[in-house]
Motif scaffolding. Structure first.
Motif, mmCIF file in Angstrom:
data_model
loop_
_atom_site.group_PDB
_atom_site.id
_atom_site.type_symbol
_atom_site.label_atom_id
_atom_site.label_comp_id
_atom_site.label_asym_id
_atom_site.label_seq_id
_atom_site.Cartn_x
_atom_site.Cartn_y
_atom_site.Cartn_z
ATOM 1 N N ASN A 230 -2.603 2.987 -13.398
ATOM 2 C CA ASN A 230 -2.407 2.061 -12.282
ATOM 3 C C ASN A 230 -2.950 0.665 -12.601
ATOM 4 O O ASN A 230 -3.958 0.226 -12.068
ATOM 5 N N ASN B 106 6.211 -1.464 -9.743
ATOM 6 C CA ASN B 106 5.213 -1.655 -8.692
ATOM 7 C C ASN B 106 4.966 -0.367 -7.921
ATOM 8 O O ASN B 106 3.831 -0.050 -7.563
ATOM 9 N N SER C 282 2.780 1.819 -9.919
ATOM 10 C CA SER C 282 1.404 1.326 -10.033
ATOM 11 C C SER C 282 0.578 1.632 -8.802
ATOM 12 O O SER C 282 -0.623 1.902 -8.896
ATOM 13 N N GLY C 283 1.209 1.580 -7.623
ATOM 14 C CA GLY C 283 0.459 1.752 -6.388
ATOM 15 C C GLY C 283 0.721 3.040 -5.639
ATOM 16 O O GLY C 283 0.042 3.332 -4.650
ATOM 17 N N GLY D 65 -2.159 -2.072 -11.718
ATOM 18 C CA GLY D 65 -2.158 -3.048 -10.632
ATOM 19 C C GLY D 65 -0.765 -3.568 -10.372
ATOM 20 O O GLY D 65 0.111 -3.513 -11.233
ATOM 21 N N ASN E 179 0.829 -1.209 0.000
ATOM 22 C CA ASN E 179 0.000 0.000 0.000
ATOM 23 C C ASN E 179 0.867 1.263 0.000
ATOM 24 O O ASN E 179 2.098 1.193 0.053
ATOM 25 N N LYS E 180 0.222 2.404 -0.078
ATOM 26 C CA LYS E 180 0.950 3.671 -0.193
ATOM 27 C C LYS E 180 1.837 3.941 1.017
ATOM 28 O O LYS E 180 2.926 4.519 0.888
#
Length: 264
Positions: free
Chosen positions: A257, A166, A169-170, A259, A129-130
């Motif tokens: 994004n 990654n 993307s997130g 994924g 997560n962020k």
């Protein structure tokens, strides 16, 4: 049999934890074998990963990332890497135990395989997560990731591509643009020259995500980002090879994004 073996190896790993002599281990070979055993257990379902976490060995595994013997560091890193292939909560345990403080040295380790494993582990953390992405940024690991993307051996570079993509993307636009400030686009676009279609695709995803994030800030930022690595001509040039014609077909239709993917 599995339960008994697991408990035996768990005790071997944590046996020195309360003695105050954590770095003067009874036997480096015992530690190595115990870490390998835990790595085998964590190389599977999230339920198996949770068993290791519940037994309380993660803090000791994190400590062993700083061990001076490759014999110990290699399986400890593999076990930690396997744990972060789990869900966000399981990944957070590794972060909360302070694992990220070891990764600058691991990414610059003299052994290429440890560099590769470290980059792979970080790619699964940036798939989180962020807040977990921010933990990687706060640990000042982005320059190290970009460095191995630029100068690492090929296997390490491939893992660094995943770590970067990654994140793109997130992450938030602000997090993504920190990569631009560190000049990630040039080494990322260099990976478009490899003959592995999967790696080229992942690199293209990362570039697309970065330019999309830049465009959300302003057209000026987007144009500056393009010029920082040679612009779209560089991607167009790669379209001449059979390996990338296939991937270039879907570039205009990539959604924002797309994924992230945790990889075991």
């Amino acid at each position: 049999l599995i339960e008994g073996s697991f408990e035996k190896e768990r005790k071997a790993v944590v046996s020195t934890q309360s003695t105050g002599t954590s770095w003067r281990t009874p036997n480096k070979h015992v530690l190595s074998d115990a870490c390998w055993a835990l790595s085998y257990i964590t190389d599977g379902s999230n339920d198996r990963i949770q068993r290791v976490i519940t037994c309380g060995v993660v803090s000791r595994l994190v400590e062993l990332l700083g061990h001076n013997e490759v014999l110990v560091v290699t399986p400890a890193l593999r076990a930690i890497g396997n744990i972060v292939t789990g869900n966000d909560d399981q990944t957070q345990v590794v972060i909360s135990e302070g694992a990220l403080q070891h990764f600058n040295k691991l990414l610059w380790h003299k052994k290429n395989n440890i560099q590769k494993e470290a980059a792979w582990t970080l790619s699964n953390i940036t798939a989180g997560n962020k807040n977990q992405i921010q933990s990687v940024i706060d640990a000042k690991l982005l320059p190290y990731i970009i460095d191995v993307l630029s100068r690492g051996d090929y296997k390490t570079q491939k893992e660094a591509v995943w770590a970067v993509t990654n994140l793109t993307s997130g992450g938030t636009p602000e997090q993504i643009l920190q990569l631009v400030e560190l000049s990630v686009l040039a080494p990322l676009s260099n990976m478009l020259s490899v003959q592995d279609v999967r790696t080229v695709t992942v690199a293209l995803d990362g570039i697309y995500n970065i330019l999309s994030a830049a465009a959300k800030v302003s057209e000026e930022v987007r144009n500056k980002s393009c010029s920082s690595f040679g612009g779209m001509q560089r991607i167009g040039y790669r379209g001449k090879t059979p390996a990338t014609r296939k991937t270039n077909e879907f570039i205009p239709n990539l959604p924002d994004n797309r994924g992230v993917l945790r990889r075991r």
